[in-house]
Enzyme design. Structure first.
Site, short mmCIF file in Angstrom:
data_model
loop_
_atom_site.label_atom_id
_atom_site.label_comp_id
_atom_site.label_asym_id
_atom_site.label_seq_id
_atom_site.Cartn_x
_atom_site.Cartn_y
_atom_site.Cartn_z
NE ARG A 1 33.71 39.19 37.85
CZ ARG A 1 34.16 39.31 39.10
NH1 ARG A 1 33.36 39.78 40.05
NH2 ARG A 1 35.39 38.98 39.42
CE LYS B 1 18.03 51.27 25.43
NZ LYS B 1 18.84 52.08 24.51
NE ARG C 1 37.91 41.67 45.99
CZ ARG C 1 37.07 42.23 46.88
NH1 ARG C 1 37.54 42.95 47.82
NH2 ARG C 1 35.77 42.02 46.81
CB THR C 2 37.85 41.57 39.07
OG1 THR C 2 37.89 40.54 40.06
CG2 THR C 2 38.41 41.05 37.77
CG HIS D 1 38.11 35.09 38.73
ND1 HIS D 1 38.67 36.09 37.97
CD2 HIS D 1 37.57 35.69 39.82
CE1 HIS D 1 38.47 37.25 38.57
NE2 HIS D 1 37.80 37.03 39.69
N1 CP Z 1 38.18 38.40 43.76
C1 CP Z 1 37.18 38.96 43.06
O1 CP Z 1 36.83 38.53 41.96
O2 CP Z 1 36.62 40.04 43.67
P1 CP Z 1 35.51 40.94 43.00
O3 CP Z 1 34.27 40.09 42.84
O4 CP Z 1 35.29 42.08 43.97
O5 CP Z 1 35.99 41.41 41.67
#
Ligand code: CP
Length: 315
Positions: free
Chosen positions: A101, A80, A51-52, A129
């Site tokens: 991320r 590397k 999703r993110t 998050h």
């Molecule tokens: N909610 C969320 O962070 O989903 P993903 O890990 O799929 O990005």
């Protein structure tokens, strides 16, 4: 111009949160535009995501920007031995904003301190998050009509679940009452309970999760037990299915109660809940598109006034 990152929700004032809610609302009305035409958005995902990453990339595409990046660090020169510092500095040469991320807590903060372009934190370990938090706030605001004075039940993995940590911090402005419902091994960490006490946030901890408990909730926020953060998989097996929300537990729920989950779900919400009007987690993920359109514009210096006056809307 001062660089504007989106690394933690803790910095955002009440006014700024409501400003971003309004911007997300404007994007929900008109998600397709060319307001970011000519910009390049980099998405660097050192950890898995559905999703993110896809909603940030969709947001960029729907606003006319182009996207570069990776969804798996194994295909990059990190394998590397290239450091995070060098990776961030390289990508800053190519992109106008970096969405990242990373499994290390504080990685996005570090990147923001060295990068000449804005950094958006798309999740750092078990820490924060913030973009998920913004879409959670938007989902709560949309469904409840307010963020004020709500009873919010956080259920499941409250130890490793970074989304609930961010939500607590963001809700400090809105007089919530939190219920923390978790197995002992996955209880809300002391630092977040301390944060609640320091900010006058009411919270109740308990282990019961049944029809009578659910009756008091405005929002139930289910979370996945984060297998990837356990060093002892036996412990994961012990706690993974302690809380499962089933349709027959919703009989006494308030009419407007909504069930949120950042997703992915593993086994925390039975599939028979999906058709129940209280279920909101699929729409919640859709709200991520509008919230992330707002975040990209905000860090790139585009104001709400500019979004409202935008003439690049594609009908
Ligand atoms: N909610 C969320 O962070 O989903 P993903 O890990 O799929 O990005």
């Amino acid at each position: 111009m001062e660089k504007h990152d989106f690394v933690t929700i803790a910095d955002l004032s009440k006014e700024k949160i409501m400003y971003l809610m309004n911007m997300a609302q404007a994007f929900e009305m008109h998600p397709n535009r060319e307001i970011l035409k000519g910009k390049v958005v980099a998405t660097l995902f050192f950890e898995p995501s559905t999703r993110t990453r896809l909603s940030f990339e969709t947001a960029a595409n729907r606003l006319g920007a182009r996207v570069i990046g990776f969804s798996d660090a194994k295909v990059t020169s990190a394998t590397k031995g290239e450091t995070l510092k060098d990776t961030i500095l390289m990508v800053s040469n190519y992109a106008d904003v970096i969405v990242m991320r990373h499994h290390i807590e504080g990685a996005a903060q570090y990147a923001s301190e060295i990068a000449p372009v804005p950094i958006v934190n798309a999740g750092d370990g078990a820490h924060q998050h913030p973009s998920q938090c913004l879409l959670d706030l938007y989902s709560i605001y949309k469904t409840q009509g307010t963020l004020e004075n709500l009873n919010i039940y956080l259920v499941g993995d409250l130890k490793y679940g970074r989304t609930v940590h961010s939500l607590i911090m963001a809700m400090r402005h809105f007089n919530p009452t939190f219920h923390f419902i978790a197995p002992e091994e996955l209880a809300m960490p002391e630092e977040y309970k301390l944060y609640c006490r320091q900010h006058g946030i009411k919270y109740i901890e308990h282990t019961d999760f049944n029809e009578d408990v659910i009756a008091g909730a405005d929002i139930i926020y289910m979370t996945r037990v984060q297998k990837e953060r356990f060093s002892d998989l036996m412990e994961y097996e012990r706690v993974k299915d302690v809380y499962i929300l089933k349709n027959d537990m919703l009989g006494k729920a308030k009419e407007n109660m909504k069930i949120l989950h950042p997703l992915p779900r593993v086994n925390e919400i039975a599939y028979d809940v999906d058709e129940n009007p209280h279920a909101y987690y699929i729409q919640q993920a859709q709200n991520g598109l509008y919230a992330r359109e707002a975040i990209l514009c905000d860090v790139l210096g585009i104001s709400l006034e500019e979004v409202e006056a935008d003439t690049t809307i594609i009908k």
